[in-house]
Each structure stands twice: as C-alpha cells, then as structure tokens.
Design a protein around this motif. Structure first.
Motif, PDB file in Angstrom:
ATOM      1  N   THR A  42       0.837  -1.188   0.000  1.00  0.00           N
ATOM      2  CA  THR A  42       0.000   0.000   0.000  1.00  0.00           C
ATOM      3  C   THR A  42       0.877   1.246   0.000  1.00  0.00           C
ATOM      4  OG1 THR A  42      -1.729  -1.163   1.200  1.00  0.00           O
ATOM      5  CG2 THR A  42      -1.799   1.238   1.259  1.00  0.00           C
ATOM      6  N   TYR A  43       0.594   2.146  -0.926  1.00  0.00           N
ATOM      7  CA  TYR A  43       1.303   3.422  -1.040  1.00  0.00           C
ATOM      8  C   TYR A  43       0.295   4.537  -0.807  1.00  0.00           C
ATOM      9  CZ  TYR A  43       5.195   0.875  -3.127  1.00  0.00           C
ATOM     10  OH  TYR A  43       6.251   0.019  -3.350  1.00  0.00           O
ATOM     11  N   THR A  44       0.678   5.538  -0.022  1.00  0.00           N
ATOM     12  CA  THR A  44      -0.248   6.629   0.281  1.00  0.00           C
ATOM     13  C   THR A  44       0.390   7.984   0.013  1.00  0.00           C
ATOM     14  OG1 THR A  44       0.436   6.711   2.586  1.00  0.00           O
ATOM     15  CG2 THR A  44      -1.468   5.327   2.068  1.00  0.00           C
ATOM     16  N   ASN A  45      -0.497   8.965  -0.173  1.00  0.00           N
ATOM     17  CA  ASN A  45      -0.081  10.351  -0.324  1.00  0.00           C
ATOM     18  C   ASN A  45      -1.127  11.213   0.338  1.00  0.00           C
ATOM     19  OD1 ASN A  45      -0.750  12.948  -2.110  1.00  0.00           O
ATOM     20  ND2 ASN A  45       1.449  12.664  -1.944  1.00  0.00           N
ATOM     21  N   GLN A  46      -0.671  12.206   1.080  1.00  0.00           N
ATOM     22  CA  GLN A  46      -1.577  13.187   1.674  1.00  0.00           C
ATOM     23  C   GLN A  46      -1.117  14.551   1.197  1.00  0.00           C
ATOM     24  OE1 GLN A  46      -2.580  12.600   5.751  1.00  0.00           O
ATOM     25  NE2 GLN A  46      -3.030  14.755   6.081  1.00  0.00           N
ATOM     26  N   ALA A  47      -2.014  15.261   0.537  1.00  0.00           N
ATOM     27  CA  ALA A  47      -1.662  16.566  -0.024  1.00  0.00           C
ATOM     28  C   ALA A  47      -2.685  17.611   0.399  1.00  0.00           C
ATOM     29  CB  ALA A  47      -1.611  16.478  -1.538  1.00  0.00           C
ATOM     30  N   LEU A 101       9.302   4.847 -10.027  1.00  0.00           N
ATOM     31  CA  LEU A 101       9.505   4.126  -8.780  1.00  0.00           C
ATOM     32  C   LEU A 101      10.938   4.317  -8.296  1.00  0.00           C
ATOM     33  CD1 LEU A 101       7.949   2.079  -6.957  1.00  0.00           C
ATOM     34  CD2 LEU A 101       8.959   0.275  -8.342  1.00  0.00           C
ATOM     35  N   ALA A 102      11.101   4.549  -7.002  1.00  0.00           N
ATOM     36  CA  ALA A 102      12.439   4.681  -6.418  1.00  0.00           C
ATOM     37  C   ALA A 102      13.144   3.323  -6.472  1.00  0.00           C
ATOM     38  CB  ALA A 102      12.336   5.161  -4.973  1.00  0.00           C
ATOM     39  N   ASP A 103      14.464   3.353  -6.487  1.00  0.00           N
ATOM     40  CA  ASP A 103      15.239   2.111  -6.563  1.00  0.00           C
ATOM     41  C   ASP A 103      14.944   1.163  -5.411  1.00  0.00           C
ATOM     42  OD1 ASP A 103      16.459   2.821  -8.948  1.00  0.00           O
ATOM     43  OD2 ASP A 103      18.182   3.740  -7.942  1.00  0.00           O
ATOM     44  N   ASP A 104      14.669   1.703  -4.220  1.00  0.00           N
ATOM     45  CA  ASP A 104      14.380   0.848  -3.062  1.00  0.00           C
ATOM     46  C   ASP A 104      12.913   0.406  -3.011  1.00  0.00           C
ATOM     47  OD1 ASP A 104      13.056   3.161  -2.298  1.00  0.00           O
ATOM     48  OD2 ASP A 104      14.286   3.512  -0.523  1.00  0.00           O
ATOM     49  N   ARG A 105      12.091   0.861  -3.968  1.00  0.00           N
ATOM     50  CA  ARG A 105      10.674   0.516  -4.104  1.00  0.00           C
ATOM     51  C   ARG A 105       9.822   0.972  -2.915  1.00  0.00           C
ATOM     52  NH1 ARG A 105       9.000  -4.059  -7.482  1.00  0.00           N
ATOM     53  NH2 ARG A 105      10.395  -3.988  -9.226  1.00  0.00           N
ATOM     54  N   LYS A 106      10.328   1.921  -2.134  1.00  0.00           N
ATOM     55  CA  LYS A 106       9.576   2.415  -0.982  1.00  0.00           C
ATOM     56  C   LYS A 106       8.749   3.644  -1.323  1.00  0.00           C
ATOM     57  CE  LYS A 106      12.633   0.520   2.500  1.00  0.00           C
ATOM     58  NZ  LYS A 106      13.497   0.790   3.640  1.00  0.00           N
ATOM     59  N   SER A 107       8.912   4.176  -2.528  1.00  0.00           N
ATOM     60  CA  SER A 107       8.142   5.349  -2.931  1.00  0.00           C
ATOM     61  C   SER A 107       8.162   5.467  -4.448  1.00  0.00           C
ATOM     62  CB  SER A 107       8.725   6.623  -2.311  1.00  0.00           C
ATOM     63  OG  SER A 107      10.012   6.878  -2.821  1.00  0.00           O
ATOM     64  N   PHE A 108       7.263   6.319  -4.946  1.00  0.00           N
ATOM     65  CA  PHE A 108       7.305   6.683  -6.359  1.00  0.00           C
ATOM     66  C   PHE A 108       6.773   8.089  -6.522  1.00  0.00           C
ATOM     67  CE2 PHE A 108       3.262   4.363  -5.937  1.00  0.00           C
ATOM     68  CZ  PHE A 108       2.354   5.235  -6.512  1.00  0.00           C
ATOM     69  N   LYS A 109       7.268   8.776  -7.571  1.00  0.00           N
ATOM     70  CA  LYS A 109       6.826  10.130  -7.874  1.00  0.00           C
ATOM     71  C   LYS A 109       6.017  10.116  -9.157  1.00  0.00           C
ATOM     72  CE  LYS A 109      10.186  13.030  -5.624  1.00  0.00           C
ATOM     73  NZ  LYS A 109      11.130  14.113  -5.734  1.00  0.00           N
ATOM     74  N   VAL A 110       4.910  10.839  -9.129  1.00  0.00           N
ATOM     75  CA  VAL A 110       4.023  10.937 -10.284  1.00  0.00           C
ATOM     76  C   VAL A 110       4.695  11.769 -11.377  1.00  0.00           C
ATOM     77  CG1 VAL A 110       1.800  11.827 -11.084  1.00  0.00           C
ATOM     78  CG2 VAL A 110       1.959  10.694  -8.859  1.00  0.00           C
ATOM     79  N   LYS A 111       4.710  11.247 -12.587  1.00  0.00           N
ATOM     80  CA  LYS A 111       5.218  12.000 -13.737  1.00  0.00           C
ATOM     81  C   LYS A 111       4.060  12.672 -14.471  1.00  0.00           C
ATOM     82  CE  LYS A 111       7.829   9.286 -16.229  1.00  0.00           C
ATOM     83  NZ  LYS A 111       8.681   8.259 -16.823  1.00  0.00           N
ATOM     84  N   SER A 112       2.920  11.992 -14.542  1.00  0.00           N
ATOM     85  CA  SER A 112       1.734  12.593 -15.169  1.00  0.00           C
ATOM     86  C   SER A 112       0.485  11.840 -14.738  1.00  0.00           C
ATOM     87  CB  SER A 112       1.858  12.573 -16.696  1.00  0.00           C
ATOM     88  OG  SER A 112       1.825  11.253 -17.178  1.00  0.00           O
ATOM     89  N   LYS A 122       2.020  16.809 -10.828  1.00  0.00           N
ATOM     90  CA  LYS A 122       3.318  16.238 -11.170  1.00  0.00           C
ATOM     91  C   LYS A 122       4.238  16.292  -9.951  1.00  0.00           C
ATOM     92  CE  LYS A 122       6.895  16.450 -14.651  1.00  0.00           C
ATOM     93  NZ  LYS A 122       7.392  17.124 -15.828  1.00  0.00           N
ATOM     94  N   ASN A 123       5.042  15.273  -9.795  1.00  0.00           N
ATOM     95  CA  ASN A 123       6.024  15.104  -8.710  1.00  0.00           C
ATOM     96  C   ASN A 123       5.415  14.869  -7.337  1.00  0.00           C
ATOM     97  OD1 ASN A 123       8.343  15.272 -10.328  1.00  0.00           O
ATOM     98  ND2 ASN A 123       8.205  17.496 -10.339  1.00  0.00           N
ATOM     99  N   ILE A 124       4.130  14.559  -7.260  1.00  0.00           N
ATOM    100  CA  ILE A 124       3.556  14.142  -5.992  1.00  0.00           C
ATOM    101  C   ILE A 124       4.174  12.797  -5.646  1.00  0.00           C
ATOM    102  CG2 ILE A 124       1.458  13.274  -4.898  1.00  0.00           C
ATOM    103  CD1 ILE A 124      -0.102  15.412  -6.296  1.00  0.00           C
ATOM    104  N   GLU A 125       4.555  12.630  -4.394  1.00  0.00           N
ATOM    105  CA  GLU A 125       5.229  11.391  -3.992  1.00  0.00           C
ATOM    106  C   GLU A 125       4.311  10.517  -3.153  1.00  0.00           C
ATOM    107  OE1 GLU A 125       9.501   9.904  -2.246  1.00  0.00           O
ATOM    108  OE2 GLU A 125       8.927  11.987  -1.982  1.00  0.00           O
ATOM    109  N   PHE A 126       4.266   9.239  -3.505  1.00  0.00           N
ATOM    110  CA  PHE A 126       3.548   8.231  -2.742  1.00  0.00           C
ATOM    111  C   PHE A 126       4.595   7.411  -1.991  1.00  0.00           C
ATOM    112  CE2 PHE A 126       0.337   9.361  -5.727  1.00  0.00           C
ATOM    113  CZ  PHE A 126      -0.872   9.054  -5.132  1.00  0.00           C
ATOM    114  N   THR A 127       4.340   7.113  -0.721  1.00  0.00           N
ATOM    115  CA  THR A 127       5.278   6.333   0.061  1.00  0.00           C
ATOM    116  C   THR A 127       4.618   5.043   0.531  1.00  0.00           C
ATOM    117  OG1 THR A 127       4.691   7.577   2.042  1.00  0.00           O
ATOM    118  CG2 THR A 127       6.656   8.271   0.856  1.00  0.00           C
ATOM    119  N   ARG A 128       5.433   4.003   0.606  1.00  0.00           N
ATOM    120  CA  ARG A 128       4.929   2.682   1.000  1.00  0.00           C
ATOM    121  C   ARG A 128       4.707   2.623   2.502  1.00  0.00           C
ATOM    122  NH1 ARG A 128       6.755  -3.259  -0.834  1.00  0.00           N
ATOM    123  NH2 ARG A 128       5.300  -4.310   0.513  1.00  0.00           N
ATOM    124  N   GLN A 129       3.573   2.063   2.880  1.00  0.00           N
ATOM    125  CA  GLN A 129       3.246   1.874   4.291  1.00  0.00           C
ATOM    126  C   GLN A 129       3.785   0.532   4.736  1.00  0.00           C
ATOM    127  OE1 GLN A 129       1.700   4.598   5.854  1.00  0.00           O
ATOM    128  NE2 GLN A 129       2.327   5.295   3.840  1.00  0.00           N
TER     129      GLN A 129
END
Length: 130
Positions: A42-47, A101-112, A122-129
C-alpha cells in the motif's frame, strides 16, 4: 594413487554441490525477474491544496491489480512495471497515471496524471506503508 581414489570418491559430492549452486543462481535470477515486473503493498499520499487536504491510497497486488481510494474507490485498475517506470491503467486500458519508482521501491513520484492539464499533480510522492 591414494589421492586419486579420494578425488574419485568425492566426485559425486562435488556434482551435488554444483547442482545446488546452479539451482540457487537460477532461482535468484528468476525471483529478480519476477520482482522487477510486480509490485505489492500500500502506497499513500496526503496533499493539501488551497486549504483542502486529500489522502490517496493505492493498494498494489501481485496479480497486476491496483485498488485506488481517494473519496471513491476503483478496483478494476491494473498496473505495468518496466524497470522503475510505473503505468496505471483504467478498465478501458487507458493510462491514467505514469510514475517513477524509487530504486528501493519504498516510494514513487508521479510524472503525469490523466486530466491534469496544468501539471499541478506532477512530482507528488507516494510512500509505501509498512
């Protein structure tokens, strides 16, 4: 001649060890290949934008499905993973999000994101719970 007989006796042991090592290497390569094409967790983002806070949750499963929750829930979305490039598609097979996706797979940044014509998301980051 004594050493030759010893070596001949241990030949079977060396063959068994070589086969075990070969199977272990093939398994590691297979697992690495499987992992490079699948995402789970599960990956989450709060904005907060203009005083309004929104929380988005993406639940990835190994069967290439992703459940997106952000006020409403979509359960028919799928994902593709190629290296660190992530694509999320809706049930009509249209790409609705591209991310890195980050190399450690703990997060990813939105490109579009589909429909974001001004690039606000763009560039909103989701982090793994955990």
């Amino acid at each position: 001649m004594h050493n030759y007989e010893k070596l001949k006796k241990n030949k079977a042991n060396w063959i068994v060890v070589a086969v075990i090592v070969l199977v272990a290497i093939i398994s590691l390569i297979g697992w690495s290949n499987y992992r490079s094409h699948h995402l789970a967790g599960t990956y989450t983002n709060q904005a907060t934008f203009l005083g309004v806070t929104s929380k988005t949750k993406l639940e990835f499963s190994n069967d290439k499905k992703v459940k997106m929750t952000n006020g409403t829930t979509s359960e028919n979305d799928t994902y593709e993973l190629s290296g660190n490039d992530l694509k999320i598609k809706n049930e009509d097979d249209e790409v609705i999000m591209r991310a890195k996706l980050a190399d450690d797979r703990k997060s990813f940044k939105v490109k579009s994101i589909a429909g974001d014509i001004f690039g606000i998301l763009k560039n909103i980051e989701f982090t793994r719970q955990s």
